[in-house]
Scaffold this motif. Structure first.
Motif, PDB file in Angstrom:
ATOM      1  N   LYS A   7      -3.137   1.799  12.862  1.00  0.00           N
ATOM      2  CA  LYS A   7      -2.346   0.789  13.248  1.00  0.00           C
ATOM      3  C   LYS A   7      -0.994   0.995  13.185  1.00  0.00           C
ATOM      4  O   LYS A   7      -0.393   1.623  12.432  1.00  0.00           O
ATOM      5  N   ARG A  11       1.811   4.442   1.491  1.00  0.00           N
ATOM      6  CA  ARG A  11       1.610   5.198   2.655  1.00  0.00           C
ATOM      7  C   ARG A  11       2.096   6.535   2.766  1.00  0.00           C
ATOM      8  O   ARG A  11       3.126   6.815   2.178  1.00  0.00           O
ATOM      9  N   PRO A  35       0.809  -1.147  -0.006  1.00  0.00           N
ATOM     10  CA  PRO A  35      -0.106  -0.113  -0.017  1.00  0.00           C
ATOM     11  C   PRO A  35       0.903   1.193   0.126  1.00  0.00           C
ATOM     12  O   PRO A  35       1.965   1.230   0.515  1.00  0.00           O
ATOM     13  N   TYR A  54       1.796   1.683   9.755  1.00  0.00           N
ATOM     14  CA  TYR A  54       1.594   0.993   8.541  1.00  0.00           C
ATOM     15  C   TYR A  54       0.222   1.039   7.956  1.00  0.00           C
ATOM     16  O   TYR A  54       0.088   0.453   6.739  1.00  0.00           O
ATOM     17  N   ALA A  55      -0.848   1.250   8.586  1.00  0.00           N
ATOM     18  CA  ALA A  55      -2.201   1.359   8.251  1.00  0.00           C
ATOM     19  C   ALA A  55      -2.994   2.160   9.025  1.00  0.00           C
ATOM     20  O   ALA A  55      -2.429   2.373  10.169  1.00  0.00           O
TER      21      ALA A  55
END
Length: 288
Positions: free
Chosen positions: A257, A144, A142, A253-254
């Motif tokens: 999270k 980021r 993803p 990282y998300a």
């Protein structure tokens, strides 16, 4: 709990990324593409590592490569401790005046890694930071964004694993924490469109777009540098010998999270422990 060697093996694979170096204030120095291959040897009883970095040729758009090759059969790195995800921390066993201090951290989430090298000059001033964004070859990761203060606001709950420097026996606890938790003794809160500080033991906060600076009750001055790919690093601006201190890498990282690695030193400058924290935002609670 996995053995230290089993934790090392979580890093096997071919990782594509770059070594990006910035000054202590976050100003770019260089960005070097890289490929690192870690392959198990002899039924994973050893590891063969090949690191290739691609440096720019002067006055050219082309690059040349340099390789580092390393074989090891025990956890590599001075003062290294590994955790079950493959995350690790390594660095000086003792910080002393007149000697550079270097610490390395690595966090891993499925097929992505975020690594960090913090370098302090012989006067123990933070000199530069190198962050390494990587993903396993032939995988997609993803995108980021550059970390924002707002990404860190809220009540974080998670699990803490601490490994003492003198033992492989982990201490595992569950904890609920509010941004940067009790480690810094303060929390950030949102007030309309501004960010304010609720003072605990930290004082003298200054905030720019990517840099937060503050001091602790023991007069150790710290800074948090916000980075691309959801990362941040927290370090003393200058290590004050005679005061305990810590070094940290964090990675959102998300959304909501994050993982954190904290490396602690005592008042004599001796490394005493490393802590891995995995957390999520508690959506039922505000930052206040």
């Amino acid at each position: 709990m996995k053995s230290q060697w089993e934790c090392v093996l979580e890093n096997l694979g071919e990782w594509v990324g770059s070594f990006t170096t910035v000054t202590a204030e976050g100003e770019p120095v260089d960005d070097i593409p890289s490929v690192i291959k870690l392959a198990g040897v002899g039924d994973n009883q050893a590891v063969h590592l090949v690191l290739t970095r691609f440096y720019p040729l002067p006055n050219s758009t082309e690059r040349y490569s340099k390789q580092v090759v390393w074989d090891f059969s025990t956890p590599p790195g001075i003062g290294a401790i590994y955790f079950e995800t493959g995350a690790f921390s390594s660095g000086a066993l003792t910080v002393t005046a007149g000697v550079k201090t270097i610490a390395e951290f690595s966090l891993i989430e499925i097929d992505s890694r975020f690594r960090m090298i913090q370098t302090f000059d012989p006067n123990q001033r933070l000199d530069r930071v190198t962050f390494i964004q990587e993903h396993r070859q032939e995988t997609t990761t993803p995108e980021r964004p550059h970390l924002n203060i707002s990404d860190l606001l809220g009540t974080w709950k998670g699990t803490v694993t601490t490994l003492d420097a003198n033992s492989e026996s982990p201490i595992v606890t569950n904890t609920a924490s509010t941004f940067v938790t009790h480690d810094l003794g303060y929390r950030l809160v949102r007030d309309d469109d501004s960010v304010l500080m609720l003072i605990g033991s930290a004082n003298d906060l200054t905030v720019t777009n990517q840099l937060l600076r503050f001091s602790e009750a023991d007069s150790q001055s710290y800074q948090m540098l916000l980075l691309p790919d959801g990362g941040y690093t927290t370090t003393p601006t200058q290590i004050r010998l005679g005061c305990p201190f810590y070094l940290e890498l964090g990675w959102v990282y998300a959304p909501g999270k994050r993982q954190r690695l904290v490396r602690r030193y005592d008042s004599t400058g001796k490394w005493c422990s490393a802590t891995f924290i995995s957390e999520q935002i508690d959506r039922g609670k505000s930052a206040i």
